[in-house]
Design a protein around this motif. Structure first.
Motif, PDB file in Angstrom:
ATOM      1  N   VAL A   1      -7.844  10.997  -1.117  1.00 42.33           N
ATOM      2  CA  VAL A   1      -8.108   9.593  -0.816  1.00 42.33           C
ATOM      3  C   VAL A   1      -9.531   9.409  -0.317  1.00 42.33           C
ATOM      4  O   VAL A   1     -10.168  10.332   0.197  1.00 42.33           O
TER       5      VAL A   1
ATOM      6  N   ARG B   1       0.846   9.259  -5.705  1.00 45.37           N
ATOM      7  CA  ARG B   1       1.180  10.656  -5.378  1.00 45.37           C
ATOM      8  C   ARG B   1       2.075  11.271  -6.443  1.00 45.37           C
ATOM      9  O   ARG B   1       1.871  12.435  -6.860  1.00 45.37           O
TER      10      ARG B   1
ATOM     11  N   VAL C   1      -2.883   5.600   4.347  1.00 46.64           N
ATOM     12  CA  VAL C   1      -3.758   6.312   3.410  1.00 46.64           C
ATOM     13  C   VAL C   1      -4.191   7.650   4.002  1.00 46.64           C
ATOM     14  O   VAL C   1      -4.154   8.694   3.326  1.00 46.64           O
TER      15      VAL C   1
ATOM     16  N   HIS D   1      -9.249   3.392  -1.134  1.00 42.12           N
ATOM     17  CA  HIS D   1      -8.658   2.293  -0.383  1.00 42.12           C
ATOM     18  C   HIS D   1      -9.772   1.450   0.241  1.00 42.12           C
ATOM     19  O   HIS D   1     -10.606   1.962   1.002  1.00 42.12           O
TER      20      HIS D   1
ATOM     21  N   TRP E   1      -1.235  10.114   3.949  1.00 37.46           N
ATOM     22  CA  TRP E   1      -0.892  10.645   2.619  1.00 37.46           C
ATOM     23  C   TRP E   1      -1.878  11.743   2.194  1.00 37.46           C
ATOM     24  O   TRP E   1      -1.524  12.628   1.436  1.00 37.46           O
ATOM     25  N   HIS E   2      -3.082  11.700   2.733  1.00 34.18           N
ATOM     26  CA  HIS E   2      -4.033  12.781   2.479  1.00 34.18           C
ATOM     27  C   HIS E   2      -3.671  14.023   3.283  1.00 34.18           C
ATOM     28  O   HIS E   2      -3.576  15.133   2.736  1.00 34.18           O
TER      29      HIS E   2
ATOM     30  N   THR F   1       0.831  -1.204   0.000  1.00 39.46           N
ATOM     31  CA  THR F   1       0.000   0.000   0.000  1.00 39.46           C
ATOM     32  C   THR F   1       0.862   1.250   0.000  1.00 39.46           C
ATOM     33  O   THR F   1       0.555   2.234  -0.697  1.00 39.46           O
ATOM     34  N   TYR F   2       1.955   1.229   0.768  1.00 42.40           N
ATOM     35  CA  TYR F   2       2.877   2.370   0.761  1.00 42.40           C
ATOM     36  C   TYR F   2       3.416   2.640  -0.644  1.00 42.40           C
ATOM     37  O   TYR F   2       3.407   3.784  -1.126  1.00 42.40           O
TER      38      TYR F   2
ATOM     39  N   PHE G   1      -7.988   8.252  -4.925  1.00 43.49           N
ATOM     40  CA  PHE G   1      -7.341   7.000  -4.507  1.00 43.49           C
ATOM     41  C   PHE G   1      -8.293   6.364  -3.498  1.00 43.49           C
ATOM     42  O   PHE G   1      -8.436   6.854  -2.379  1.00 43.49           O
TER      43      PHE G   1
ATOM     44  N   LEU H   1       0.685   4.096  -2.834  1.00 45.17           N
ATOM     45  CA  LEU H   1       0.419   5.486  -2.472  1.00 45.17           C
ATOM     46  C   LEU H   1       1.490   6.421  -3.045  1.00 45.17           C
ATOM     47  O   LEU H   1       1.171   7.491  -3.584  1.00 45.17           O
TER      48      LEU H   1
END
Length: 354
Positions: free
Chosen positions: A181, A112, A170, A130, A173-174, A104-105, A128, A108
């Motif tokens: 996301v 990005r 997730v 999830h 990252w938002h 997942t990393y 994105f 992401l």
């Protein structure tokens, strides 16, 4: 316009791809590593359909993901790819960390990087999505309120811990990078194409073969059951109208103890495929409970209904009847999954054994 789906040959992912292309001409790029539960036979009806582009590969392969994003320029990533079986996570947690957390990393970061290069108007529309699980919330007492989106994370198995970690990534990252996301946490899915290691398909397959129907402990573990077709419609709804950065719980409003599920399946099989040897319930066998077995999950799905107008179309009674009937009508699929014959496709097309 295109979407990139990860894990689109698995149970929920393949149902989503089929559902998407039934209702839309927007192409799907389907990235799946085809581990043991990935089955391209699920997507056989799409053979020759130019709207479905299948790519065998790992979400942890950054170069591959970068290439797919640059080549197909999707407007959204819908991320199903995950190791998902609790028992397997107990015996081999490393693969769950590798796929669910590290994978997942990587996804992401690739998303990005791609998103940051888009023109501003296109960037604003990118999503994105999830796909996660209610198991991140832990276990509920019998009289406790159902999980809401603000319930603290209390994972109790390596599987649920790995999914909780991916949910946190997730979210981060938002909030850190602004990546738009969406997260959905669903309850237990059931329906067509479910690999027969999970409760409902295992019950059907074993009962038809006259084998024991294993029930952990006393069988009073409670789950909320969501028909996979309803889950697909919820994902479409969130992808279309969900607010970036938000989490939506997706449930079927069907809390039931496992032992009731077992008896329901047995009764349907008695009706639809009676066994001359007697009622299928005679095969119920209680086995030692598994470590860290959560006692109760329950989803409060009022937010997605209130904000986005989504509610499941199936009751448990209608969904489970459709599911049992599907397995009875697809005995060849079941046989190939059980024997591993469905893996021959990989040998023929890739010249290797998965």
């Amino acid at each position: 316009m295109t979407i990139l789906v990860t894990g689109g040959a698995g149970f929920i992912g393949s149902n989503f791809v089929l559902d998407w292309l039934r209702g839309s001409d927007e192409p799907v790029v389907n990235l799946d590593a085809l581990t043991y539960a990935g089955n391209l036979e699920n997507l056989a009806s799409l053979d020759g359909d130019a709207r479905h582009v299948f790519v065998r590969g790992d979400i942890g392969d950054r170069a591959l993901v970068d290439t797919l994003l640059a080549e197909h320029r999707p407007r959204a990533v819908v991320h199903f790819a995950a190791e998902s079986h609790v028992d397997r996570s107990i015996h081999g947690p490393g693969e769950f960390i590798r796929t669910n957390v590290n994978g997942t990393y990587t996804l992401l970061e690739a998303a990005r990087g791609f998103w940051s290069t888009l023109p501003e108007a296109v960037r604003a529309q990118f999503r994105f999505h999830h796909v996660s699980t209610d198991e991140v919330y832990g276990s509920l007492a019998p009289d406790a309120p159902a999980f809401t989106e603000t319930h603290p994370f209390e994972p109790n198995s390596p599987y649920s811990a790995s999914k909780a970690a991916s949910d946190h990534l997730v979210r981060a990252w938002h909030h850190t990078y602004g990546l738009p996301v969406l997260t959905t946490n669903c309850s237990n899915n059931y329906g067509p194409f479910h690999f027969p290691e999970k409760l409902i398909p295992l019950l059907i397959v074993n009962a038809l073969a006259g084998k024991p129907l294993p029930v952990y402990g006393d069988g009073r573990q409670v789950r909320d059951w969501l028909y996979v077709g309803d889950h697909c419609s919820a994902i479409r709804t969130v992808l279309e109208r969900g607010r970036p950065g938000e989490t939506y719980n997706v449930g079927g409003w069907n809390e039931k103890p496992n032992i009731e599920i077992v008896h329901t399946v047995c009764a349907l099989l008695d009706e639809l495929r009676p066994d001359p040897a007697g009622p299928h319930a005679r095969l119920i066998t209680h086995v030692k409970d598994r470590p860290g077995h959560d006692r109760r999950y329950a989803i409060d799905a009022r937010k997605i209904e209130r904000e986005l107008g989504w509610r499941p179309a199936e009751t448990f009674e209608t969904g489970i009847r459709k599911t049992v009937a599907w397995y009875l009508d697809h005995a060849d699929w079941v046989a190939r999954v059980q024997s591993g014959a469905y893996r021959d496709w990989l040998q023929r097309h890739y010249g290797e054994t998965a």
